[in-house]
Design a protein around this motif. Structure first.
Motif, short mmCIF file in Angstrom:
data_model
loop_
_atom_site.label_atom_id
_atom_site.label_comp_id
_atom_site.label_asym_id
_atom_site.label_seq_id
_atom_site.Cartn_x
_atom_site.Cartn_y
_atom_site.Cartn_z
N ASP A 50 85.18 -36.06 -61.76
CA ASP A 50 85.10 -34.60 -62.11
C ASP A 50 86.87 -34.59 -61.88
O ASP A 50 87.55 -34.50 -62.02
CB ASP A 50 85.12 -34.50 -60.43
CG ASP A 50 83.73 -34.61 -60.25
OD1 ASP A 50 83.03 -34.33 -60.79
OD2 ASP A 50 83.26 -34.08 -58.75
N ARG A 140 81.75 -43.03 -57.13
CA ARG A 140 80.39 -41.84 -56.09
C ARG A 140 80.03 -42.20 -55.29
O ARG A 140 79.07 -41.73 -54.69
CB ARG A 140 79.75 -41.39 -57.90
CG ARG A 140 80.79 -40.53 -58.79
CD ARG A 140 79.04 -40.22 -60.04
NE ARG A 140 79.76 -39.44 -61.06
CZ ARG A 140 80.04 -37.81 -61.27
NH1 ARG A 140 79.71 -37.44 -59.63
NH2 ARG A 140 80.76 -37.09 -61.77
N LEU A 151 75.01 -35.57 -54.01
CA LEU A 151 76.31 -34.46 -54.76
C LEU A 151 77.27 -34.91 -54.15
O LEU A 151 77.61 -35.75 -52.68
CB LEU A 151 76.19 -32.90 -54.29
CG LEU A 151 74.96 -32.11 -54.67
CD1 LEU A 151 74.91 -30.61 -54.44
CD2 LEU A 151 74.85 -31.98 -56.06
N VAL A 153 80.85 -35.17 -53.76
CA VAL A 153 81.74 -34.56 -52.39
C VAL A 153 82.74 -35.50 -51.69
O VAL A 153 82.76 -35.57 -50.71
CB VAL A 153 81.87 -33.06 -51.60
CG1 VAL A 153 81.97 -32.11 -51.37
CG2 VAL A 153 80.34 -32.52 -52.42
N CYS A 172 82.67 -19.86 -54.57
CA CYS A 172 82.65 -21.63 -54.27
C CYS A 172 84.29 -22.04 -54.52
O CYS A 172 85.16 -20.67 -55.25
CB CYS A 172 82.09 -21.87 -55.42
SG CYS A 172 81.64 -24.10 -55.77
N TYR A 231 76.72 -26.63 -51.16
CA TYR A 231 77.43 -26.80 -51.71
C TYR A 231 77.28 -26.59 -52.67
O TYR A 231 75.71 -26.14 -53.62
CB TYR A 231 76.62 -28.85 -52.25
CG TYR A 231 76.73 -29.18 -50.93
CD1 TYR A 231 77.74 -30.76 -50.71
CD2 TYR A 231 75.37 -29.75 -50.34
CE1 TYR A 231 77.53 -31.43 -50.30
CE2 TYR A 231 75.21 -30.85 -49.41
CZ TYR A 231 76.75 -31.39 -48.60
OH TYR A 231 75.96 -32.74 -47.81
N CYS A 232 78.41 -26.62 -53.56
CA CYS A 232 78.13 -25.46 -54.60
C CYS A 232 79.22 -26.42 -56.17
O CYS A 232 79.62 -27.08 -56.07
CB CYS A 232 79.11 -24.45 -54.95
SG CYS A 232 81.07 -24.13 -54.26
N THR A 233 78.89 -26.64 -57.15
CA THR A 233 79.58 -27.27 -58.07
C THR A 233 79.49 -26.36 -59.68
O THR A 233 78.84 -25.49 -60.05
CB THR A 233 78.08 -28.55 -58.91
OG1 THR A 233 77.63 -29.33 -57.83
CG2 THR A 233 78.88 -28.69 -60.05
N HIS A 235 79.95 -25.64 -63.14
CA HIS A 235 80.66 -26.31 -64.35
C HIS A 235 81.13 -25.58 -65.04
O HIS A 235 81.01 -24.02 -65.33
CB HIS A 235 78.44 -26.18 -65.24
CG HIS A 235 77.66 -26.86 -63.78
ND1 HIS A 235 77.57 -28.14 -64.50
CD2 HIS A 235 76.99 -26.87 -62.95
CE1 HIS A 235 76.93 -29.26 -63.20
NE2 HIS A 235 76.77 -27.42 -62.60
N ASN A 244 82.53 -30.84 -64.21
CA ASN A 244 82.77 -30.11 -63.41
C ASN A 244 82.84 -30.74 -62.09
O ASN A 244 84.39 -31.00 -62.36
CB ASN A 244 80.73 -30.12 -62.72
CG ASN A 244 80.75 -31.89 -63.23
OD1 ASN A 244 81.10 -32.60 -62.24
ND2 ASN A 244 79.45 -32.12 -64.23
N THR A 246 82.79 -30.81 -57.31
CA THR A 246 81.61 -29.95 -55.99
C THR A 246 82.46 -29.60 -55.14
O THR A 246 83.22 -31.01 -54.68
CB THR A 246 80.56 -31.31 -56.03
OG1 THR A 246 79.67 -31.43 -57.10
CG2 THR A 246 79.91 -30.24 -55.28
N SER A 248 81.43 -28.46 -50.87
CA SER A 248 81.30 -28.58 -49.80
C SER A 248 81.66 -27.13 -48.42
O SER A 248 82.66 -27.02 -48.33
CB SER A 248 80.45 -29.52 -48.61
OG SER A 248 82.22 -29.88 -48.27
#
Length: 616
Positions: A50, A140, A151, A153, A172, A231-233, A235, A244, A246, A248
């Motif tokens: 990320d 991850r 996801l 985070v 976000c 959650y917002c990812t 990109h 990208n 992410t 929360s």
């Protein structure tokens, strides 16, 4: 000068405790660099792969350092790194993956080897300042465990309270920073993890109350089911690579802003008095309600207008604060004032509980009253004796309640012969078969007439030949005070005379007369074979069960229970027949009193000699 000292003190608080972990090996020997140490507040965690950035905390307070002004005064910003497990700092070599943008250092994307301590240094020819922050790169699998959406985070969850029945827009975190580094407009994907079912839903959420407008998520109407983790990812494209990250956001429902937000003291109530005792530890409880506000609140005690810390004898006083309830943002807080070794002079002191938030202030005085010593030994003995007597009475009533009820009726009951013009005390209704007829004629009739002195009507015995069955049945029932229905498997088939007698008795009760219906179960009957009239009557009427040999004695529970339902009878004796006869009569009265039917010996005894002979 004061305007500079205050922000510097604030910066000390932000960075936390200073750590001398940063070496000054890369500094010019003639320059002294002020080291703020490692900032615990500036630590950053990121998932491998990320994008992430580090912001130099020297610029966290603009009145101390401002990036634009420092550049104009000849200051330069340099970044250094101490890898994990190393001691010496190394200058960071910038590349497409590691780049600097004003006061931020970007890693696009982060790799596991990037874990370590990062130092931002601001210096010119005459001054130097630096501060360190730690970056942790996680795998991850370490951050998706327990995540319903799966996801990655790693950062801190943002809290977002939204008022019920109100609207709000979620942005976000970090989107604006990413937009500055992106080659094109970033896109955002939104997810919702519901707390009740722990299920993940990707936008669209299948309702019109929440809609994504551009990169933001708009709540048109906040409802309780919309709580949970969002959650917002983000990109975005940069130099041909897709990057990208992410974030929360924890969305909670709170009471709307259009309701009263003034604090309220729930306890002590107005005119409430605390009872205290000398030479003991006294606890005074104060409970306050703080409606939801994005501001601070406080609850505290004062003694004689002073806080506990300012009292001369403050060692005797302490307080315990705790949260009692949290309801959609409204919190109920409790503060307990603990007074050690309470003295009589403390009764004259003023104890006040106060609550405050940005909307208001409330205070309430605690009224004290000294506890009066009670004679515990005397009270305990009296209470013990009372409990024993109550238990004894309860046992006596539970075991002898039928006898007590019959005794009460014999003393205070009313003889129904003086209040109505009925001819018979009991009308017996039964199925016309040999077994039940034998039970009625030999047992019921014999005891009711010969032993208890009731006038009994039996249709087959007392009806005159040539009459109409229906008319005579209704006449007999109307002239009786009780209708005794003998229930058995053969009773009350449709169209039988027994069913007519039952209907007549129930109708007589419904008309509000003195007639009452008594059910005597001669043999067990399955409920599903009962006729409708008998099933309805069973709900409201008393059922006395015949238990064969156990019920034959006059002192059995069957006859006692039946006497409770029958009319009251009194005994009146005129004159004296000698001491022996008088003793027999008294023994008969005593026996029937013990059997709970003193008033049921005979029907208006006009001939004492006959009663005495029967008793003998």
């Amino acid at each position: 000068m004061a305007s500079i000292i205050a922000p510097l003190l604030f910066l000390f608080i932000v960075v936390g405790r200073a750590t001398p972990a940063v070496s000054q090996s890369s500094q010019p020997p003639e320059t002294t660099c002020f080291d703020w140490g490692e900032s615990s507040q500036g630590a950053v965690s990121v998932v491998e792969g990320d994008a992430v950035w580090l912001s130099c905390l020297l610029f966290s307070h603009p009145s101390v350092y401002n990036y634009s002004s420092t550049q104009s005064t000849g200051h330069n910003l340099f970044w250094y790194r101490i890898p994990e497990g190393h001691d010496l700092e190394h200058p960071i070599t910038y590349s497409p993956r590691l780049s600097k943008d004003r006061e931020r250092l970007w890693l696009q994307p982060a790799a596991s080897a990037d874990t370590g301590l990062y130092i931002c240094m601001l210096r010119n020819k005459s001054s130097c300042s630096k501060i360190a922050m730690r970056l942790t790169v996680l795998q991850r699998g370490e951050v998706t465990r327990g995540n319903a959406c799966g996801l990655p985070v790693a950062g801190e969850t943002i809290q977002a309270p939204i008022g019920l029945q109100q609207g709000e827009v979620l942005h976000c975190p970090g989107l604006q920073e990413a937009a500055k580094m992106a080659d094109s407009e970033p896109t955002v994907s939104w997810y919702h993890e519901t707390p009740e079912s722990s299920r993940c839903h990707k936008y669209p959420f299948w309702n019109t109350d929440r809609q994504q407008r551009g990169a933001a998520l708009r709540f048109h109407l906040m409802l309780v089911p919309y709580r949970g983790l969002y959650y917002c990812t983000v990109h975005y494209q940069r130099k041909g690579k897709t990057l990208n990250f992410t974030r929360s956001i924890n969305v909670t429902a709170v009471y709307p802003t259009n309701v009263s937000k003034d604090p309220v003291i729930l306890h002590p109530a107005k005119d409430q008095v605390f009872t205290v005792k000398q030479d003991t530890e006294v606890r005074l409880v104060c409970r306050g309600l703080f409606p939801y506000l994005k501001s601070s609140w406080d609850i505290w005690w004062t003694v004689d207008g002073k806080t506990l810390e300012k009292l001369p004898d403050h060692q005797r006083f302490s307080r315990i604060n705790s949260q009692v309830n949290y309801d959609y943002g409204d919190r109920t807080e409790e503060s307990i004032l603990v007074i050690k070794d309470f003295q009589s002079e403390d009764l004259n002191r003023e104890f006040n509980c106060s609550v405050r938030n940005e909307r208001g202030f409330k205070t309430c005085r605690a009224q004290l009253k000294e506890e009066v010593s009670l004679p515990f030994v005397e009270l305990g003995c009296g209470l013990g004796v009372t409990l024993v007597l109550m238990l004894l009475l309860f046992v006596v009533y539970h075991v002898f309640w039928l006898e007590l009820l019959l005794l009460y009726r014999s003393w205070f009951g009313t003889d129904e012969r003086h209040t109505d013009d009925k001819e018979y005390d009991v009308y017996i209704s039964y199925a016309r078969n040999s077994e039940e007829e034998q039970f009625v004629l030999s047992t019921l009739r014999g005891v009711l007439e010969n032993e208890l002195g009731y006038s009994v009507c039996i249709f087959d015995r007392d009806s005159l030949p040539g009459g109409t069955i229906t008319d005579e049945t209704l006449s007999f029932v109307a002239r009786s005070r009780r209708v005794l229905v003998v229930v058995s498997p053969g009773y009350a088939s449709q169209g039988s005379q027994a069913l007519l007698e039952l209907k007549a008795g129930i109708d007589g009760m419904a008309r509000g007369g003195h007639l009452r219906v008594i059910l005597v179960q001669y043999k067990p009957v399955q409920r599903q074979v009962w006729v409708g009239e008998l099933r309805r009557a069973r709900v409201a009427l008393a059922m006395v069960r015949w238990q064969g040999e156990k019920s034959k004695e006059l002192t059995s529970r069957f006859w006692k229970r039946l006497r409770v339902e029958l009319p009251v009878r009194r005994v009146s004796i005129r004159g004296e027949e000698g001491s022996s006869k008088e003793a027999v009569l008294m023994r008969l009265i005593s026996q029937n009193s013990t059997n709970s039917q003193t008033g049921l010996i005979t029907n208006t005894v006009k001939e004492p000699q006959k009663v005495l002979n029967s008793a003998a």
